[in-house]
Structure formats: C-alpha cells, structure tokens
Design a protein around this motif. Sequence first.
Motif, PDB file in Angstrom:
ATOM      1  N   CYS A   1       4.280 -11.222  -5.989  1.00 50.75           N
ATOM      2  CA  CYS A   1       3.651  -9.934  -5.707  1.00 50.75           C
ATOM      3  C   CYS A   1       2.138 -10.037  -5.803  1.00 50.75           C
ATOM      4  O   CYS A   1       1.596 -10.635  -6.736  1.00 50.75           O
ATOM      5  CB  CYS A   1       4.128  -8.874  -6.704  1.00 50.75           C
ATOM      6  SG  CYS A   1       5.747  -8.183  -6.329  1.00 50.75           S
ATOM      7  N   GLY A   2       1.464  -9.433  -4.858  1.00 54.65           N
ATOM      8  CA  GLY A   2       0.030  -9.228  -4.941  1.00 54.65           C
ATOM      9  C   GLY A   2      -0.243  -7.849  -5.511  1.00 54.65           C
ATOM     10  O   GLY A   2       0.635  -7.222  -6.114  1.00 54.65           O
ATOM     11  N   PRO A   3      -1.446  -7.318  -5.320  1.00 58.93           N
ATOM     12  CA  PRO A   3      -1.779  -6.003  -5.868  1.00 58.93           C
ATOM     13  C   PRO A   3      -1.003  -4.881  -5.189  1.00 58.93           C
ATOM     14  O   PRO A   3      -0.516  -5.027  -4.061  1.00 58.93           O
ATOM     15  CB  PRO A   3      -3.280  -5.876  -5.611  1.00 58.93           C
ATOM     16  CG  PRO A   3      -3.566  -6.805  -4.487  1.00 58.93           C
ATOM     17  CD  PRO A   3      -2.609  -7.937  -4.644  1.00 58.93           C
ATOM     18  N   LEU A   4      -0.906  -3.764  -5.900  1.00 58.39           N
ATOM     19  CA  LEU A   4      -0.365  -2.533  -5.352  1.00 58.39           C
ATOM     20  C   LEU A   4      -1.557  -1.626  -5.053  1.00 58.39           C
ATOM     21  O   LEU A   4      -2.275  -1.224  -5.958  1.00 58.39           O
ATOM     22  CB  LEU A   4       0.571  -1.871  -6.362  1.00 58.39           C
ATOM     23  CG  LEU A   4       1.124  -0.492  -5.992  1.00 58.39           C
ATOM     24  CD1 LEU A   4       1.978  -0.553  -4.724  1.00 58.39           C
ATOM     25  CD2 LEU A   4       1.936   0.086  -7.155  1.00 58.39           C
ATOM     26  N   ARG A   5      -1.777  -1.342  -3.778  1.00 64.25           N
ATOM     27  CA  ARG A   5      -2.891  -0.492  -3.374  1.00 64.25           C
ATOM     28  C   ARG A   5      -2.405   0.950  -3.280  1.00 64.25           C
ATOM     29  O   ARG A   5      -1.329   1.221  -2.715  1.00 64.25           O
ATOM     30  CB  ARG A   5      -3.460  -0.947  -2.029  1.00 64.25           C
ATOM     31  CG  ARG A   5      -4.648  -0.139  -1.541  1.00 64.25           C
ATOM     32  CD  ARG A   5      -5.230  -0.719  -0.255  1.00 64.25           C
ATOM     33  NE  ARG A   5      -5.806  -2.044  -0.483  1.00 64.25           N
ATOM     34  CZ  ARG A   5      -6.354  -2.783   0.473  1.00 64.25           C
ATOM     35  NH1 ARG A   5      -6.384  -2.334   1.724  1.00 64.25           N
ATOM     36  NH2 ARG A   5      -6.864  -3.975   0.193  1.00 64.25           N
ATOM     37  N   ILE A   6      -3.203   1.871  -3.800  1.00 63.73           N
ATOM     38  CA  ILE A   6      -2.825   3.278  -3.843  1.00 63.73           C
ATOM     39  C   ILE A   6      -3.886   4.113  -3.143  1.00 63.73           C
ATOM     40  O   ILE A   6      -5.087   4.004  -3.455  1.00 63.73           O
ATOM     41  CB  ILE A   6      -2.684   3.785  -5.300  1.00 63.73           C
ATOM     42  CG1 ILE A   6      -1.696   2.926  -6.096  1.00 63.73           C
ATOM     43  CG2 ILE A   6      -2.287   5.259  -5.318  1.00 63.73           C
ATOM     44  CD1 ILE A   6      -0.257   3.067  -5.675  1.00 63.73           C
ATOM     45  N   PHE A   7      -3.445   4.951  -2.205  1.00 58.95           N
ATOM     46  CA  PHE A   7      -4.319   5.968  -1.625  1.00 58.95           C
ATOM     47  C   PHE A   7      -3.726   7.330  -1.955  1.00 58.95           C
ATOM     48  O   PHE A   7      -2.542   7.572  -1.714  1.00 58.95           O
ATOM     49  CB  PHE A   7      -4.441   5.818  -0.110  1.00 58.95           C
ATOM     50  CG  PHE A   7      -5.135   6.995   0.539  1.00 58.95           C
ATOM     51  CD1 PHE A   7      -6.495   7.185   0.372  1.00 58.95           C
ATOM     52  CD2 PHE A   7      -4.415   7.929   1.285  1.00 58.95           C
ATOM     53  CE1 PHE A   7      -7.135   8.279   0.941  1.00 58.95           C
ATOM     54  CE2 PHE A   7      -5.053   9.021   1.861  1.00 58.95           C
ATOM     55  CZ  PHE A   7      -6.418   9.196   1.689  1.00 58.95           C
TER      56      PHE A   7
ATOM     57  N   THR B   1       0.855  -1.188   0.000  1.00 59.41           N
ATOM     58  CA  THR B   1       0.000   0.000   0.000  1.00 59.41           C
ATOM     59  C   THR B   1       0.886   1.231   0.000  1.00 59.41           C
ATOM     60  O   THR B   1       1.782   1.355   0.842  1.00 59.41           O
ATOM     61  CB  THR B   1      -0.910   0.049   1.239  1.00 59.41           C
ATOM     62  OG1 THR B   1      -1.803  -1.058   1.223  1.00 59.41           O
ATOM     63  CG2 THR B   1      -1.718   1.342   1.269  1.00 59.41           C
ATOM     64  N   ALA B   2       0.637   2.133  -0.938  1.00 64.22           N
ATOM     65  CA  ALA B   2       1.356   3.401  -1.011  1.00 64.22           C
ATOM     66  C   ALA B   2       0.385   4.525  -0.690  1.00 64.22           C
ATOM     67  O   ALA B   2      -0.667   4.638  -1.331  1.00 64.22           O
ATOM     68  CB  ALA B   2       1.948   3.601  -2.403  1.00 64.22           C
ATOM     69  N   ALA B   3       0.705   5.336   0.312  1.00 66.89           N
ATOM     70  CA  ALA B   3      -0.157   6.444   0.727  1.00 66.89           C
ATOM     71  C   ALA B   3       0.484   7.767   0.308  1.00 66.89           C
ATOM     72  O   ALA B   3       1.566   8.120   0.789  1.00 66.89           O
ATOM     73  CB  ALA B   3      -0.364   6.421   2.237  1.00 66.89           C
ATOM     74  N   PHE B   4      -0.169   8.469  -0.592  1.00 64.87           N
ATOM     75  CA  PHE B   4       0.311   9.753  -1.093  1.00 64.87           C
ATOM     76  C   PHE B   4      -0.490  10.882  -0.454  1.00 64.87           C
ATOM     77  O   PHE B   4      -1.717  10.888  -0.527  1.00 64.87           O
ATOM     78  CB  PHE B   4       0.153   9.837  -2.613  1.00 64.87           C
ATOM     79  CG  PHE B   4       1.078   8.944  -3.389  1.00 64.87           C
ATOM     80  CD1 PHE B   4       2.290   9.417  -3.881  1.00 64.87           C
ATOM     81  CD2 PHE B   4       0.726   7.624  -3.640  1.00 64.87           C
ATOM     82  CE1 PHE B   4       3.135   8.597  -4.597  1.00 64.87           C
ATOM     83  CE2 PHE B   4       1.571   6.794  -4.370  1.00 64.87           C
ATOM     84  CZ  PHE B   4       2.783   7.277  -4.851  1.00 64.87           C
ATOM     85  N   ARG B   5       0.191  11.842   0.142  1.00 62.59           N
ATOM     86  CA  ARG B   5      -0.522  13.011   0.666  1.00 62.59           C
ATOM     87  C   ARG B   5      -1.073  13.837  -0.487  1.00 62.59           C
ATOM     88  O   ARG B   5      -2.108  14.509  -0.368  1.00 62.59           O
ATOM     89  CB  ARG B   5       0.400  13.876   1.525  1.00 62.59           C
ATOM     90  CG  ARG B   5       1.589  14.460   0.755  1.00 62.59           C
ATOM     91  CD  ARG B   5       2.302  15.554   1.522  1.00 62.59           C
ATOM     92  NE  ARG B   5       3.419  16.063   0.745  1.00 62.59           N
ATOM     93  CZ  ARG B   5       3.334  16.963  -0.222  1.00 62.59           C
ATOM     94  NH1 ARG B   5       2.145  17.457  -0.549  1.00 62.59           N
ATOM     95  NH2 ARG B   5       4.401  17.371  -0.877  1.00 62.59           N
ATOM     96  N   SER B   6      -0.385  13.820  -1.625  1.00 62.28           N
ATOM     97  CA  SER B   6      -0.773  14.564  -2.815  1.00 62.28           C
ATOM     98  C   SER B   6      -0.135  13.873  -4.008  1.00 62.28           C
ATOM     99  O   SER B   6       0.918  13.250  -3.880  1.00 62.28           O
ATOM    100  CB  SER B   6      -0.281  16.008  -2.700  1.00 62.28           C
ATOM    101  OG  SER B   6      -0.555  16.746  -3.878  1.00 62.28           O
ATOM    102  N   GLN B   7      -0.791  13.976  -5.171  1.00 65.30           N
ATOM    103  CA  GLN B   7      -0.191  13.363  -6.358  1.00 65.30           C
ATOM    104  C   GLN B   7      -0.656  14.055  -7.626  1.00 65.30           C
ATOM    105  O   GLN B   7      -1.849  14.308  -7.812  1.00 65.30           O
ATOM    106  CB  GLN B   7      -0.553  11.883  -6.442  1.00 65.30           C
ATOM    107  CG  GLN B   7       0.168  11.162  -7.576  1.00 65.30           C
ATOM    108  CD  GLN B   7      -0.013   9.671  -7.501  1.00 65.30           C
ATOM    109  OE1 GLN B   7      -1.092   9.161  -7.772  1.00 65.30           O
ATOM    110  NE2 GLN B   7       1.029   8.957  -7.104  1.00 65.30           N
ATOM    111  N   ASN B   8       0.318  14.353  -8.482  1.00 61.82           N
ATOM    112  CA  ASN B   8       0.027  14.869  -9.804  1.00 61.82           C
ATOM    113  C   ASN B   8      -0.445  13.697 -10.661  1.00 61.82           C
ATOM    114  O   ASN B   8       0.341  12.823 -11.026  1.00 61.82           O
ATOM    115  CB  ASN B   8       1.285  15.502 -10.390  1.00 61.82           C
ATOM    116  CG  ASN B   8       1.071  16.059 -11.793  1.00 61.82           C
ATOM    117  OD1 ASN B   8      -0.028  15.980 -12.348  1.00 61.82           O
ATOM    118  ND2 ASN B   8       2.126  16.615 -12.365  1.00 61.82           N
TER     119      ASN B   8
END
Length: 218
Positions: free
Chosen positions: A184-190, A151-158
């Motif tokens: 590898c399983g899924p890559l979760r994005i917030f 899981t990757a948590a981005f405070r902000s993303q272009n």
Amino acid sequence: MPNPDIQAGIRTWKSCGEAWVWLLDHVWATGRPAEDDRGPIIEAPAVLFEIEEVRWDDPVVTAHGDRRLIPLYTRKFTRRAVIPPFKYSYGARLRALQGVDQLAWVIDLLRARPYSKSGWLSLTTPGEPFDAVPCLSGLAFRVRGGRLVATAAFRSQNAYTSYLNYLPLRDVQAGVAERLRLPCGPLRIFVDVPHIYLADTEAVAAVLREVSELRQAS
C-alpha cells in the motif's frame, strides 16, 4: 499544530490520528456557521491531504477516538446490506453497484494497465433519494512507485468521526493491493465540505485540548 510534509501542494501526514486532529483543528479554526439536515454545523473550506500510515492501533485514535464505533463503520464498508443508522452501504456500492463489482473491475484494469489513471469508482447513482447520497462519492486506485495509491473523494465529511471512515478505507485499499501483489502507498483524501456538528463542539474542543496538552508535556 505541527507542520506536515507538503509535496506538490498536498499535506502529508504520517498517521491517521495526526490527520484526524489536523482536520478537527482546520474546521475549528476556519469554519463558519451553516445548516444541515441533522442540525447546525460549523463548515470549513475544502481540504486535500495524504496519510502514509493508517493503522487500527493508531495511538491518537486509541486515546481520543470512540473505538466502540469502529465495528459499525467497518460493516458499512464490508456488508452489502444497509446497516442502521446509515441509509446506504459502501460495501454494496463497491461490490454490486448496478450489478458491477467495481473492486474486481479496478483490479482487472490495473493488472492489464498498471500505468492507468482510469481506476476511478463512482459510489453515487443519478436520481437517487436526496437523503441517501453517500458522503464518499468516489474512490480511485493507481500504481505509482511500485505501490498502490488510493484517493477517496468525499462530497462532505463530519470531521469528528472522519477517522472511522479512514480505517476501513485502508482495509479496502489493502485488499486491492493484495490482489495486485503490491504494498500500500498513501491514502489521499479530498473533502469538499469538512464540518463538525454544533452538538459535538464540546467533544471536539476536549480532543484538541488533550492533544495539545500531551504535546506540550512531551
């Protein structure tokens, strides 16, 4: 846009390219004018989604992305030195944040406790310069269903350049998975604040138009 699979309220996309185009469309359709240090932006509500396949040869990225930038963003994740024009290095924050190799730490944790939910890595430090707070604020790893999920948590993303982060992130995930001898399983994005810069709106519109035309023709 085609409907993604939705499980437990989380959108699941088959590929990086599909997720990228959906994120562009999300900002385009729901965004509102806002300000940013680099100029005016269109800012949209937060999103949470998963990507099953993140591949360097993704056909959508190959056709509509800027592959010339991939080596630059890859160095941002792999090198400890800060690479201009960036003001921070994800490589340093993953491998040597306050003297800690966080990837080694999470590998040791999941070897000892494969069930653990504690494999969260912070990429921020208290009190750092205002203009050097990383967009990727946290990265987590957990073992579920015999696979390593990230899981990757981005405070902000272009959103326009978002795929340039997902590709090297998958390499980080794959490196941890290899050490754990897992697939590898899924890559979760917030993404808390997805946005596009007003200066990029014509380019974004072109990508959305070209993808739509290709889908209609197929």
